[in-house]
Scaffold this active site. Structure first.
Site, short mmCIF file in Angstrom:
data_model
loop_
_atom_site.label_atom_id
_atom_site.label_comp_id
_atom_site.label_asym_id
_atom_site.label_seq_id
_atom_site.Cartn_x
_atom_site.Cartn_y
_atom_site.Cartn_z
N ILE A 1 46.98 2.40 12.36
CA ILE A 1 46.06 3.65 11.21
C ILE A 1 45.38 3.23 10.45
O ILE A 1 45.67 2.16 10.05
CB ILE A 1 47.50 4.85 11.43
CG1 ILE A 1 46.45 5.55 10.69
CG2 ILE A 1 48.33 4.36 10.25
CD1 ILE A 1 47.67 7.18 10.74
N SER A 2 44.08 3.26 10.40
CA SER A 2 43.37 3.31 9.11
C SER A 2 43.11 1.91 9.26
O SER A 2 42.66 1.18 9.88
CB SER A 2 44.19 3.63 8.23
OG SER A 2 43.20 4.05 7.20
N TRP A 3 43.39 1.27 7.37
CA TRP A 3 43.85 -0.48 7.30
C TRP A 3 44.24 -0.67 8.51
O TRP A 3 43.31 -2.19 9.31
CB TRP A 3 43.98 -0.54 6.35
CG TRP A 3 44.08 -1.97 5.77
CD1 TRP A 3 43.47 -2.29 4.44
CD2 TRP A 3 45.35 -2.23 6.38
NE1 TRP A 3 42.92 -3.66 4.61
CE2 TRP A 3 44.60 -4.33 5.53
CE3 TRP A 3 45.95 -2.64 6.55
CZ2 TRP A 3 44.99 -5.38 5.66
CZ3 TRP A 3 46.81 -3.86 6.85
CH2 TRP A 3 46.50 -4.86 6.02
N THR B 1 40.45 5.99 12.37
CA THR B 1 39.63 3.68 12.67
C THR B 1 38.28 3.88 12.10
O THR B 1 38.19 4.42 12.19
CB THR B 1 41.16 3.13 12.62
OG1 THR B 1 40.87 1.96 12.03
CG2 THR B 1 40.85 2.50 14.15
#
Length: 280
Positions: free
Chosen positions: A101-103, A127
């Site tokens: 998730i994301s980073w 992401t």
């Protein structure tokens, strides 16, 4: 964290706090290896591990995050992916479904390309392709870069809607989510920021990421706008995308039932011809 086995492990020269769920139970599914968002500890995504109860789950706090000790030296996507592979060796796990998730979605992409033989399928959540991305709102990004959001609860709640969109910012869930977060150390947070500096998966994705991939995005994400998911979908040959209507950056929590349903359907789908050929 109910039913989680939490331990400190020496992996690839680093000490990591590791959590596993149901790893010693028989299953028809490979475990999920999950890479978290920047500064986020295991507890932040533990509800997802509980919801996908038919699967084993593996997560770890990045160096200097949660209860993993500060990193002595910086790391990058290659070295942290290698460390994750060493963790799988220590846990006696050969193949995983990878999620990020994301980073952590950037690390998940890199891990999958670096270790294709250990990856069955890939799920990318809120992401992007790294530095080649469509940026979020300046107001949200300025607050995203401030580690005070993990240290100061009042600051986090005050800016929650700006950071994470109306999909979670207007729900009662924001305070319960805050209670799961533990501030990263200044060094841990800085090394996470530096880890992805200059990194992009864009040139490699069409050629090196051949795994079946699910891209999940929120259409109200102020940090990683929806266009980034469309860009990933265009770059990754064997991909599909699901958009959470009204979902902000944390739609995984605000749209939990929809998200779990989409993930489960994707992971349970009949193997493609390419996957069957790889398995043979």
């Amino acid at each position: 964290m109910k039913d989680a086995v939490v331990s400190m492990k020496e992996v690839g020269g680093r000490t990591l706090r590791v959590a596993t769920w149901r790893l010693d139970e028989p299953s028809d599914h490979p475990p999920i290896l999950f890479f978290n968002g920047i500064g986020a500890n295991i507890e932040a995504v533990a509800p997802l591990a509980a919801a996908l109860s038919e699967r084993a789950f593996i997560m770890f706090d990045m160096p200097g995050v949660g209860e993993s000790p500060d990193p002595v030296v910086p790391y990058n996507p290659f070295t942290i992916s290698w460390t994750a592979s060493q963790l799988l060796n220590a846990l006696d796990v050969d193949e995983v479904d990878v999620m990020g998730i994301s980073w952590g979605g950037g690390i998940a992409q890199h891990f999958t390309m670096q270790h294709p033989g250990r990856t069955r399928r890939l799920v990318l959540i809120a992401t992007s392709a790294g530095m080649l991305m469509i940026p979020g709102s300046p107001k949200a990004l300025s607050k995203m870069a401030n580690p005070r959001r993990y240290v100061d609860a009042d600051y986090m709640i005050k800016n929650f809607e700006t950071l994470y969109g109306e999909g979670l910012g207007k729900t009662s869930g924001k305070k319960s989510h805050m209670s799961l977060l533990k501030p990263p150390s200044p060094r841990g947070y800085m090394y996470q920021l530096l880890c992805m500096l200059g990194w992009t998966s864009a040139p490699a994705l069409p050629f090196l990421l051949r795994k079946k991939t699910l891209i999940m995005m929120g259409d109200d994400d102020a940090i990683v706008p929806l266009a980034n998911g469309k860009f990933l979908s265009w770059l990754i040959p064997n991909s599909e995308m699901v958009v959470m209507k009204g979902g902000g950056h944390l739609f995984l929590l605000s749209h939990k039932d929809e998200s779990v349903k989409a993930i489960r359907e994707f992971l349970d789908a009949v193997p493609s011809e390419i996957e069957l050929e790889e398995a043979a």
